[in-house]
Design a protein around this motif. Structure first.
Motif, PDB file in Angstrom:
ATOM      1  N   ARG A 203       0.834  -1.202   0.000  1.00  0.00           N
ATOM      2  CA  ARG A 203       0.000   0.000   0.000  1.00  0.00           C
ATOM      3  C   ARG A 203       0.868   1.251   0.000  1.00  0.00           C
ATOM      4  O   ARG A 203       2.052   1.192   0.331  1.00  0.00           O
ATOM      5  N   VAL A 204       0.260   2.349  -0.360  1.00  0.00           N
ATOM      6  CA  VAL A 204       0.961   3.635  -0.367  1.00  0.00           C
ATOM      7  C   VAL A 204       0.149   4.638   0.445  1.00  0.00           C
ATOM      8  O   VAL A 204      -1.067   4.750   0.263  1.00  0.00           O
ATOM      9  N   VAL A 205       0.824   5.334   1.358  1.00  0.00           N
ATOM     10  CA  VAL A 205       0.190   6.439   2.090  1.00  0.00           C
ATOM     11  C   VAL A 205       1.004   7.692   1.790  1.00  0.00           C
ATOM     12  O   VAL A 205       2.225   7.699   1.921  1.00  0.00           O
ATOM     13  N   LYS A 206       0.298   8.745   1.354  1.00  0.00           N
ATOM     14  CA  LYS A 206       0.986   9.984   0.956  1.00  0.00           C
ATOM     15  C   LYS A 206       0.807  11.031   2.043  1.00  0.00           C
ATOM     16  O   LYS A 206      -0.327  11.328   2.427  1.00  0.00           O
ATOM     17  N   ILE A 207       1.936  11.556   2.526  1.00  0.00           N
ATOM     18  CA  ILE A 207       1.895  12.597   3.558  1.00  0.00           C
ATOM     19  C   ILE A 207       2.685  13.797   3.052  1.00  0.00           C
ATOM     20  O   ILE A 207       3.880  13.692   2.750  1.00  0.00           O
ATOM     21  N   MET A 208       2.007  14.926   2.921  1.00  0.00           N
ATOM     22  CA  MET A 208       2.649  16.115   2.379  1.00  0.00           C
ATOM     23  C   MET A 208       3.684  16.674   3.354  1.00  0.00           C
ATOM     24  O   MET A 208       3.529  16.574   4.564  1.00  0.00           O
ATOM     25  N   GLY A 209       4.731  17.257   2.765  1.00  0.00           N
ATOM     26  CA  GLY A 209       5.809  17.820   3.570  1.00  0.00           C
ATOM     27  C   GLY A 209       7.077  17.017   3.394  1.00  0.00           C
ATOM     28  O   GLY A 209       7.038  15.844   3.034  1.00  0.00           O
ATOM     29  N   GLY A 210       8.233  17.659   3.634  1.00  0.00           N
ATOM     30  CA  GLY A 210       9.494  16.946   3.502  1.00  0.00           C
ATOM     31  C   GLY A 210       9.814  16.672   2.046  1.00  0.00           C
ATOM     32  O   GLY A 210       9.316  17.328   1.135  1.00  0.00           O
ATOM     33  N   GLY A 214      12.707  11.364   2.925  1.00  0.00           N
ATOM     34  CA  GLY A 214      12.045  11.038   4.192  1.00  0.00           C
ATOM     35  C   GLY A 214      11.053   9.893   4.085  1.00  0.00           C
ATOM     36  O   GLY A 214      10.416   9.530   5.076  1.00  0.00           O
ATOM     37  N   SER A 215      10.902   9.316   2.890  1.00  0.00           N
ATOM     38  CA  SER A 215       9.956   8.201   2.697  1.00  0.00           C
ATOM     39  C   SER A 215      10.520   6.929   3.325  1.00  0.00           C
ATOM     40  O   SER A 215      11.733   6.749   3.391  1.00  0.00           O
ATOM     41  N   LYS A 216       9.633   6.063   3.753  1.00  0.00           N
ATOM     42  CA  LYS A 216      10.091   4.807   4.361  1.00  0.00           C
ATOM     43  C   LYS A 216       9.025   3.723   4.197  1.00  0.00           C
ATOM     44  O   LYS A 216       7.877   4.011   3.855  1.00  0.00           O
ATOM     45  N   VAL A 217       9.433   2.484   4.478  1.00  0.00           N
ATOM     46  CA  VAL A 217       8.515   1.343   4.415  1.00  0.00           C
ATOM     47  C   VAL A 217       8.130   0.956   5.833  1.00  0.00           C
ATOM     48  O   VAL A 217       8.995   0.823   6.709  1.00  0.00           O
ATOM     49  N   VAL A 218       6.836   0.810   6.084  1.00  0.00           N
ATOM     50  CA  VAL A 218       6.337   0.401   7.400  1.00  0.00           C
ATOM     51  C   VAL A 218       5.684  -0.963   7.257  1.00  0.00           C
ATOM     52  O   VAL A 218       4.835  -1.164   6.384  1.00  0.00           O
ATOM     53  N   LEU A 411       5.079   7.817   1.561  1.00  0.00           N
ATOM     54  CA  LEU A 411       5.752   8.743   0.641  1.00  0.00           C
ATOM     55  C   LEU A 411       5.648  10.171   1.158  1.00  0.00           C
ATOM     56  O   LEU A 411       4.598  10.598   1.636  1.00  0.00           O
ATOM     57  N   ARG A 412       6.743  10.912   1.047  1.00  0.00           N
ATOM     58  CA  ARG A 412       6.761  12.320   1.423  1.00  0.00           C
ATOM     59  C   ARG A 412       7.044  13.159   0.186  1.00  0.00           C
ATOM     60  O   ARG A 412       7.839  12.761  -0.664  1.00  0.00           O
ATOM     61  N   ASP A 421       2.223  11.436  -8.497  1.00  0.00           N
ATOM     62  CA  ASP A 421       3.130  10.925  -9.530  1.00  0.00           C
ATOM     63  C   ASP A 421       4.090   9.891  -8.954  1.00  0.00           C
ATOM     64  O   ASP A 421       4.412   8.895  -9.603  1.00  0.00           O
ATOM     65  N   LEU A 422       4.560  10.133  -7.725  1.00  0.00           N
ATOM     66  CA  LEU A 422       5.426   9.147  -7.064  1.00  0.00           C
ATOM     67  C   LEU A 422       4.662   7.845  -6.825  1.00  0.00           C
ATOM     68  O   LEU A 422       5.211   6.752  -7.005  1.00  0.00           O
TER      69      LEU A 422
END
Length: 582
Positions: A203-210, A214-218, A411-412, A421-422
């Motif tokens: 899954r992908v979760v998009k968080i604005m900022g940074g 700063g992206s990582k896998v959880v 994703l940041r 797009d990412l």
């Protein structure tokens, strides 16, 4: 001498409003022109240096992307022949998840080449026959061009290497970071039999900022919201998932009670209050006398069964939340049924349509349920701890806390369009992994495979007899569009022609099969794709060639277009101003 019978004039064959176009000029060449326009539209978005398109769909949503699948999905193509090309591209997207632009470009180029043959007088059936011969020959030759394959079992390094070319075509310059993220997430959810890999588990979760760094896998699932109650962190918890609303039931019937003296008045609610005091371990509850003790008993049963986390698929009542907070049970509301289904897979729970204590088989288990802050946003994370994590404790491992089946890439990015797009690049990467796990063979990328196939099909066409040989050779010339487009988008039109000429010279020499376009033009604009680890999936190329040829032959086999009048009544007249204005 035969007698020529004149045709009756003005014969009304179709209902009023129909359009009927037929013949070479009106139908075939018009179709080719429409397809060529659509092909040219996405052609400039091909490859690592492809340009972005700014698309605003019918709902006013803005898209800035070079992803062909997104572009054609959001623009409403109405021309029937162009729709055939769109359907071929969508079939490629469904089958492989990548190379959609290749299908569009190749099909458009095949029809442009066919146009010359049609004007010269060749019959469409001869061209179709030649194209089918050329496609069969190319697919046979493609099998021999595989230089390597994805090792089994795959490692993070090998997966990232195979992913980079596909991700670079969408996010050039960020392919290393994105490929590592996708490879790590894919290995987290990899089943014992890699062929059963499910793309839905990443899954992908998009968080604005940074920024992207700063992206990582959880491990597990991330939700971009806080829990409903006051409990924000739980470890080693039993989980219950409910699709129904969690609320105190309201009585629907009204009753009349006749009270004769003061003692009856005092005793009327005492029994119920005592019961509520017992079940909720408190001497004072708001509105206790108005609620059924059975409802509160249900929450007591849920707490007694060991449940520490409740996932609600519907509403959560205020009083229900009050009781659950008193019992130290965390509550998370997940309204998406798709997310709820994925979450059930992560915690290994069964969703319940009734409110009540879950049985041991229905309850799930999660190692960590916590609320953390990512870039100023509070998010809830549900994850399973596996060997290698800092808080892993082998002695305390529960038999139920098996390896998670879902990973989330957080994703940041600075803007929502950038994040979208990412996400599309990540989706392409995950689909490439799925394709490679089914068929691990890899062929040289950077346009090398297409140019080598063009060379071999051209030689095959030269040895054929009959009119179909012209179509076979035109098919081979059309394949050249892939390296040419890569070179033109990266280096410009003039330099692109020179690079293609150099590539032809190198492919004519011994061992020249792997020479492709160097989009960075570090030397003469050519490079060895195998040495630079620019490799593409063989299966994706196979499907692209098949679907592009099928789309082109479908358009060529049409000799007339019959369009009925669109359904719907008369259009509503436009008013001069707002109806409410004086």
């Amino acid at each position: 001498m035969s007698l020529k019978v004149p045709k009756a004039q003005n014969v009304q064959l179709f209902k009023e409003g129909y359009k009927h176009l037929q013949g070479l000029e009106d139908a075939v060449l018009r179709n080719i022109q429409a397809v060529a326009e659509l092909s040219d539209l996405v052609r400039t978005s091909f490859g690592p240096n492809g340009r972005n398109k700014l698309v605003i769909n019918h709902l006013g949503k803005l898209f800035v992307t070079s992803d062909a699948a997104t572009i054609i999905r959001e623009i409403e193509v109405v021309h029937p022949a162009a729709k055939l090309l769109v359907m071929a591209s969508q079939a490629q997207e469904a089958e492989m998840g990548d190379s959609t632009n290749s299908v569009m470009i190749l099909a458009g180029e095949l029809l442009k080449k066919a146009e010359h043959l049609l004007i010269m007088g060749l019959h469409p059936s001869e061209i179709i026959k030649g194209y089918e011969l050329a496609s069969a020959k190319a697919l046979a030759e493609l099998e021999t061009l595989s230089t390597s394959s994805l090792p089994t079992p795959p490692t993070k390094a090998t997966l990232a290497t195979a992913l980079k070319p596909a991700i670079a075509s969408k996010q050039y310059g960020y392919e290393d970071k994105l490929a590592d993220l996708v490879a790590e997430a894919a290995l987290t959810v990899m089943p014992p039999n890699p062929k059963n890999f499910n793309v839905d588990n990443v899954r992908v979760v998009k968080i604005m900022g940074g920024n992207l760094a700063g992206s990582k896998v959880v491990r597990g699932m991330v939700f971009g919201k806080e829990p409903e109650g006051i409990i924000k962190k739980v470890k080693k918890a039993k989980v219950a998932v409910y699709t129904c609303g969690i609320d105190i039931s309201q009585t629907e019937t009204k009753g009349t009670v006749l009270i004769k003296n003061a003692d009856e008045m005092l005793n009327f609610t005492r029994g119920e209050e005592q019961h509520l005091e017992k079940v909720s371990s408190t001497s004072h509850l708001c509105h206790a006398s108005l609620r059924s003790p059975k409802d509160v008993q249900i929450f007591k049963e849920i707490a007694d069964s060991g449940v520490k986390v409740i996932i609600a698929g519907s509403t959560v009542g205020e009083l229900a939340l009050h009781y659950l907070n008193r019992m130290n049970i965390a509550v998370l509301k997940v309204l998406s049924k798709f997310d709820l289904r994925r979450l059930c897979r992560v915690v290994n729970a069964t969703p319940l349509a009734r409110l009540g204590a879950p049985t041991p088989e229905e309850a799930g288990f999660v190692d960590v349920f916590e609320t953390t802050e990512i870039g100023g946003d509070r998010v809830t994370v549900l994850r399973q701890v596996v060997e290698g994590d800092p808080d892993f404790d082998a002695s305390a491992q529960d038999a139920r806390s098996e390896k998670t089946r879902t990973a989330t890439i957080v994703l940041r990015g600075a803007t929502q369009n950038r994040l979208d797009d990412l996400e599309r690049a990540v989706d392409d990467g995950v689909n490439v992994i799925k394709a490679l796990l089914k068929d691990p063979r890899l062929v040289p990328g950077a346009g090398a495979t297409e140019l080598e196939l063009a060379k071999r099909v051209e030689a095959y066409g030269s040895g054929l007899k009959g009119l179909s040989q012209h179509a076979v050779r035109r098919w081979a010339q059309a394949l050249e569009v892939v390296p040419r487009t890569l070179a033109e988008n990266a280096l410009g039109g003039g330099e692109g022609n020179e690079v293609v000429s150099r590539l032809w010279a190198k492919h004519e020499g011994p061992g020249g099969e792997a020479w492709g376009v160097d989009v960075e033009a570090e030397t003469d604009g050519t490079l060895l794709a195998t040495e630079n680890e620019i490799l593409d999936s063989l299966a994706a190329k196979q499907w692209a060639i098949k679907l592009a040829t099928e789309a082109a032959t479908s358009v060529l086999s049409v000799d007339s277009i019959i369009m009925s009048r669109p359904a719907g009544g008369p259009k509503i007249p436009q008013q001069s101003g707002n109806w409410d204005e004086d």
